[in-house]
Structures are given as C-alpha cells and as structure tokens.
Scaffold this motif. Structure first.
Motif, PDB file in Angstrom:
ATOM      1  N   ALA B  98       4.079  82.929 -16.958  1.00  0.00           N
ATOM      2  CA  ALA B  98       3.171  82.146 -17.808  1.00  0.00           C
ATOM      3  C   ALA B  98       3.346  82.543 -19.274  1.00  0.00           C
ATOM      4  CB  ALA B  98       1.726  82.339 -17.359  1.00  0.00           C
ATOM      5  N   LYS B  99       3.513  83.836 -19.543  1.00  0.00           N
ATOM      6  CA  LYS B  99       3.704  84.292 -20.936  1.00  0.00           C
ATOM      7  C   LYS B  99       5.021  83.783 -21.510  1.00  0.00           C
ATOM      8  CE  LYS B  99       0.827  88.420 -20.645  1.00  0.00           C
ATOM      9  NZ  LYS B  99       0.780  89.890 -20.676  1.00  0.00           N
ATOM     10  N   LEU B 100       6.069  83.808 -20.676  1.00  0.00           N
ATOM     11  CA  LEU B 100       7.380  83.306 -21.133  1.00  0.00           C
ATOM     12  C   LEU B 100       7.286  81.803 -21.430  1.00  0.00           C
ATOM     13  CD1 LEU B 100       9.629  85.167 -18.521  1.00  0.00           C
ATOM     14  CD2 LEU B 100       9.547  85.627 -20.988  1.00  0.00           C
ATOM     15  N   LEU B 101       6.655  81.074 -20.515  1.00  0.00           N
ATOM     16  CA  LEU B 101       6.533  79.622 -20.716  1.00  0.00           C
ATOM     17  C   LEU B 101       5.685  79.301 -21.943  1.00  0.00           C
ATOM     18  CD1 LEU B 101       5.993  78.386 -17.026  1.00  0.00           C
ATOM     19  CD2 LEU B 101       8.105  78.296 -18.375  1.00  0.00           C
ATOM     20  N   HIS B 102       4.668  80.126 -22.177  1.00  0.00           N
ATOM     21  CA  HIS B 102       3.810  79.931 -23.348  1.00  0.00           C
ATOM     22  C   HIS B 102       4.633  79.986 -24.633  1.00  0.00           C
ATOM     23  CE1 HIS B 102       0.337  81.610 -26.001  1.00  0.00           C
ATOM     24  NE2 HIS B 102       0.539  80.327 -26.218  1.00  0.00           N
ATOM     25  N   GLN B 129      -2.095  77.518 -14.113  1.00  0.00           N
ATOM     26  CA  GLN B 129      -3.432  77.849 -14.608  1.00  0.00           C
ATOM     27  C   GLN B 129      -3.350  78.957 -15.676  1.00  0.00           C
ATOM     28  OE1 GLN B 129      -2.421  77.297 -11.474  1.00  0.00           O
ATOM     29  NE2 GLN B 129      -4.106  77.235 -10.020  1.00  0.00           N
ATOM     30  N   MET B 130      -2.478  79.944 -15.419  1.00  0.00           N
ATOM     31  CA  MET B 130      -2.345  81.048 -16.377  1.00  0.00           C
ATOM     32  C   MET B 130      -1.751  80.568 -17.695  1.00  0.00           C
ATOM     33  SD  MET B 130      -1.207  84.253 -14.015  1.00  0.00           S
ATOM     34  CE  MET B 130      -2.514  85.344 -13.401  1.00  0.00           C
ATOM     35  N   LEU B 131      -0.728  79.710 -17.600  1.00  0.00           N
ATOM     36  CA  LEU B 131      -0.131  79.150 -18.808  1.00  0.00           C
ATOM     37  C   LEU B 131      -1.187  78.383 -19.610  1.00  0.00           C
ATOM     38  CD1 LEU B 131       2.156  78.237 -20.690  1.00  0.00           C
ATOM     39  CD2 LEU B 131       2.679  76.416 -19.038  1.00  0.00           C
TER      40      LEU B 131
END
Lengths: 315, 248
Positions: B98-102, B129-131
C-alpha cells in the motif's frame, strides 16, 4: 493493555458475529489479564447499545451516535477509531471477518501504521495468531512486531459468548466527523426467506451436474424444507446456470456451515477450498470417481434427479 | 483521468498447494503462476473505462521480484497502456505494498485506482483499503458495478446479504468482486503488441519506502485432515446418518 471489539450491527440489531468476536477477545483477555470493551458506532442505535451491554464479559460499551457513521462509511469510521485506539491506549482491536469488518479494519491499521491480521482462527499469545492462507489449504502461525494489533476474527472458529448475561456500563464517545469523501446512496438487502450463504447453518450447493438453471429449483425445494442457503460451484456459475453471488469456492464465498450438501459437484480444488471447513459434508453424485467423495463425510452415489425429489419428500 | 491497476503474481487457482515438509511455507517450486483472478477483473474494468472514453490512460503496476513482469505483460496484452514494476525481492506484506502504491499514485497523479479485493495466496483483503487510508481517498471495496459521473465514482458493493451503493469523490480506490465483469482473453496480436509497450522499473528503495515485514511466519501447517467418510446406499440411510450427526 486493553482490548476493543467493534460491534457488527445495522443500527437496530446486534449481529451474532459480534458474539464470536467477543469470544476471541475473551481468549486474549485470559492470556493478558486485560479488560474488553465493545464499541457501537452508528446512528439512532440505542437498541444495539442495550443489546451490547448484555453481552457476556464486556466491561464498557463505548457508543458514538453520529450521522457520519449511520452507514458505517469507512472514511469516517477509520480516523475516529484510530484516534480512539491511541487515546485509550488500546493494544488489540478486533473486528468481525464480515464484509463490514474487512472494509474498515485495514483502513484503521494503515492509519496506525500497523499490520492487520485477517481471518484469525486461533490465538496463541498476545502477538501470535493462526490464520488460513491459500483459501484454507495452509494455516499460518504469524507473529506481529507491531505495538497495536488489528485483527479480523473468523466467526466460525470461535463459539459465540452468551449475549444476554452481561452487565456492561455505557460510555458515550464524542461525535464522529464526516470526512466528506464518500456518501451513502442506497442499500438493497436481498429479500429472501432463505438464510445468507456465509452465515447459514446448512448450505446446499449445485454444480455442473444440475444441467441447467431451472433444475436449481430442485435444490431450492430441499433448502426451504431444512432452512438452508443455496450455493453453486464455479462450473455451474461459468455455465450460466446461476448468478456469481452464489459461488462457493476459492474465488467466491468461503462457507463453513454445520452441514454442507454438494449435489452434482465433482469437487474441483477451487470449490473444495471454499467449503471444506464445514462440519459435515454430504456429496451426492453419479460419478463414482468424483473427488468430492474424498472429502465428504457421507457419500451418496446416485442420480441427483432421483435423489433430490426423494430427499425433499422424506425430510 | 489516469487509471492505475495493481496486479499480483500468485499461484494459479488450479494448483493444489502443499505445505513444505519443514513447515516454513507453501511449496512454490515449479508451480504455475498467474495473475490473481481478482486483479484480472480490475484490469478488465480499467480497459472498459478506457474504451468508454472515461480513462485516458491505463497503467498497470506490480510490486515484487522480476518474475512479476510476466503479469505486467499480461495486463498490457489485455489493453493497458504502460506498466510500472516496483522491484523488490523482499517479502512484501499488504501495508508495504500500500505504501509503494501510494508513492506511485502521487507521482502519476492518478484519478482512480482499481485493485482486486484480495489475492488468492495471502487472502488478506487489505491492500486497497490501506492504500485508500494512506492516500486519504475514499474506497469502494467488493465492487460489482462502477459508474463514473459528475466527478464521482458510484460504486455498487457486495455486502453481506445484499448490495450497497455509495458515491465516492475522485480520486478514489475501488476493489473488485467477482460480479464486476467477465475478463476478456488477450488476442495474439495484442500479446505481440504488448511486447513493445513500455515497462518502467523502479525499486522500493528509490521510492523511499521501508518494506520490512511486520509479521513473521513462525510455522505453516496443513489444515487438520478430515476423517474418512462413509458411503450411504440410499436417501433414507443418508437422512438417518445426518440425524445421528445431529445436523438435521
């Protein structure tokens, strides 16, 4: 250290999955010696609060009654819960593994910068949990290094606590802010006298052997006699017999009823993954070699077009 | 609007996975790998948005080892315009992904992110959901219908017992459920064309994301075996046996 369970409800009724999640919380609480609170977030949900305060083993029912969470929108719930967890120094947040719980739990975890642990089926210690992966084909024992544990609890893995014998205090929380990112439009709950597939005590499913969609009425008549939900294999869905929401399997719904009756289902891995946690599995198939017979507790080698009407008549 | 689709390389749904004898993991040696089925639905939805003129560009992204470029090529063959491979040999857990995709969402100025609701290996159902949480975006999870209109994504969600319709301000995150669409197959000419489409590579370090796992797997076990079953000769015998089991 303290434990917070997020109640599953529809502003009117406390859902039974909450009792299973509280049971998991009790197991943690016995290991850690900490209190268990139950959060009810909703709007005009006084009846839920009353029910929640009777759940066995709950210390406090924390209530936020706000328009912003009338429909459990995760954009509003998550920041509120993340703040609450930090203010109250909560170490364990437990959600039900339902569509609702799965929607919100990861959002809360990400805001707290912690991992979330999904579909927990057993609790080893305060940081170590068992969870199924590969659709239940492997059980992983995982340990988290995060200070706060955000879990979703698989309800079929924990026997629910009594929902009438408790006497918790009710504590009002502040208003929930509307983040104005999302809005609720409408909800259509399927009007069916049959129970829901994922929470039904008995499920009867049909596969390619049903030959067409009309023949599913044979399953439905049996289902109505024993209060069962009706499911299908992916083969039956792919063949266009029934709609996708009935699919039981790795990429469909995972069910674990007391009784699962597989009719005309060969037993592809894909399907077995979605139902093999069921307590008693019955297979009715005219193919002696069908792999479904290897996982079934009771196997009936018969033509389903004879067996189903007989079953309906005899039940 | 730019649409980003995250895809994951997973064990093919038809493979019967086995736990390794040393109980450290599932044995993934020499098994068929594919794009996660829910990610295929996500790619399909993005392509349809492009075909209807709503999406200007469809970007597929995958995080992991070099082998996941195979799934990115599959996404390009289905109609995505370009791909981003976030290279990492680490075990990537949902929060890290999720952090990478963000980071990619920010860099590319994405209007809509579509992901599968869960992968069929980890079964976490968390990354979308996390993203959404990290990016401060609304989320429409378990989507069975998505309509983009008036700067809003109107998402029909599969919830327990029915359907829920919500409106999300754009940019937003959507995760796919089975009924959203039926993914197409890539045609041979499109598979050939996909070989010439660009795949950008960036590492997790270059994106400045700490991907260290938060969860350690102590042990992996087979699920308890089922006791061997019994044959019954007739419907009557079956009903009697079910009564003995106490399930009727």
């Amino acid at each position: 250290m303290s434990i917070l369970v997020i109640a599953e409800h529809d502003n009117n009724q406390l859902k039974s999955a909450t009792a299973n999640t509280v049971a998991a919380a009790q197991k943690l609480s016995a290991l850690m010696g900490s209190s268990v609170d139950l959060a009810v977030l909703g709007q005009d949900c006084q009846s839920v609060v009353t029910q929640a305060s009777s759940v066995e083993g709950i210390d406090n029912v924390l209530v936020a009654d706000s328009a912003a969470v009338a429909h459990q929108l995760p954009e509003n719930l998550a920041p509120f819960l993340a703040d609450l967890v930090q203010q109250k120094a909560i170490t364990h947040v437990l959600f039900c593994s339902t569509a609702q719980g799965k929607n919100v739990a990861p959002r809360v975890a990400a805001l707290l910068d912690v991992a979330q642990i999904s579909e927990v089926t057993d609790i080893i210690d305060e940081a170590t949990f068992i969870r199924p992966t590969y659709a239940g084909n492997a059980l992983a024992k995982v340990k988290t290094s995060d200070p706060i544990k955000v879990l979703t609890i698989r309800s079929t893995a924990f026997d629910g606590v009594d929902m009438t014998s408790g006497a918790a205090s009710v504590v009002a929380l502040s208003d929930v802010k509307d983040q104005e990112l999302s809005r609720f439009i409408t909800e259509s709950v399927v009007e069916s006298d049959r129970p829901e597939l994922t929470s039904a005590r008995v499920v009867i499913s049909g596969g390619r052997g049903m030959q067409n969609g009309e023949n599913f009425s044979l399953l439905e008549s049996v289902a109505d006699k024993i209060g069962a939900a009706v499911g299908a294999s992916r083969a039956a869905v792919d063949a266009g017999y029934v709609s996708n929401d009935m699919q039981v399997g790795q990429t469909g719904k995972i069910v674990a009823p007391d009784l699962y009756i597989a009719v005309g289902i060969s037993g592809a891995i894909q399907h077995l993954a979605g139902m093999k946690e069921s307590k008693v599995i019955v297979a009715i198939n005219n193919d002696e070699e069908a792999p479904i017979f290897n996982v079934a507790d009771l196997s009936l080698h018969a033509d389903l077009f004879e067996a189903l009407p007989e079953l309906e008549k005899t039940l | 609007m730019k649409v980003l689709v995250a895809v994951k390389r997973v064990v093919d749904a038809s493979v019967q996975v086995r736990v390794k004898a040393d109980k450290t993991a599932v044995d993934l040696a020499n098994v068929k790998m594919s794009m996660n089925p829910f990610c295929e639905i996500a790619v399909e939805e993005a392509i349809r948005l492009k075909e209807s003129g709503i999406a200007e560009e469809v970007i597929v992204v995958s995080a992991g080892e070099d082998a996941c470029q195979e799934q990115l090529r599959a996404g390009l063959a289905l109609g995505a315009d370009r791909a981003i491979h976030i290279q990492s040999d680490a075990e990537l857990q949902p929060l890290a992904v999720a952090k990478l995709l963000h980071k990619v969402v920010d860099q590319e100025n994405i209007g809509l992110v579509i992901l599968g609701k869960q992968s069929i290996d980890g079964d976490n159902n968390q990354t979308g959901q996390m993203l959404a949480a990290l990016a401060g975006m609304p989320q429409g999870t378990f989507a069975s219908n998505v309509v983009i209109e008036n700067g809003e994504a109107v998402v029909t969600r599969e919830v327990d017992g029915g359907l829920q319709q919500i409106g999300l301000k754009l940019p937003a995150v959507v995760t796919t459920d089975l009924r959203l669409n039926e993914p197409r197959y890539a045609s041979l000419p499109n598979i050939m064309k996909a070989k010439r489409k660009p795949v950008a590579q960036i590492t997790a370090e270059e994106l400045g994301v700490d991907v260290a796992p938060r969860l350690s797997t102590l042990e992996v076990n087979d699920p308890p075996a089922r006791a061997s079953g019994k044959r019954v000769g007739s419907v009557v015998e079956l009903i009697d046996a079910l009564k003995v089991e106490g399930v009727l």
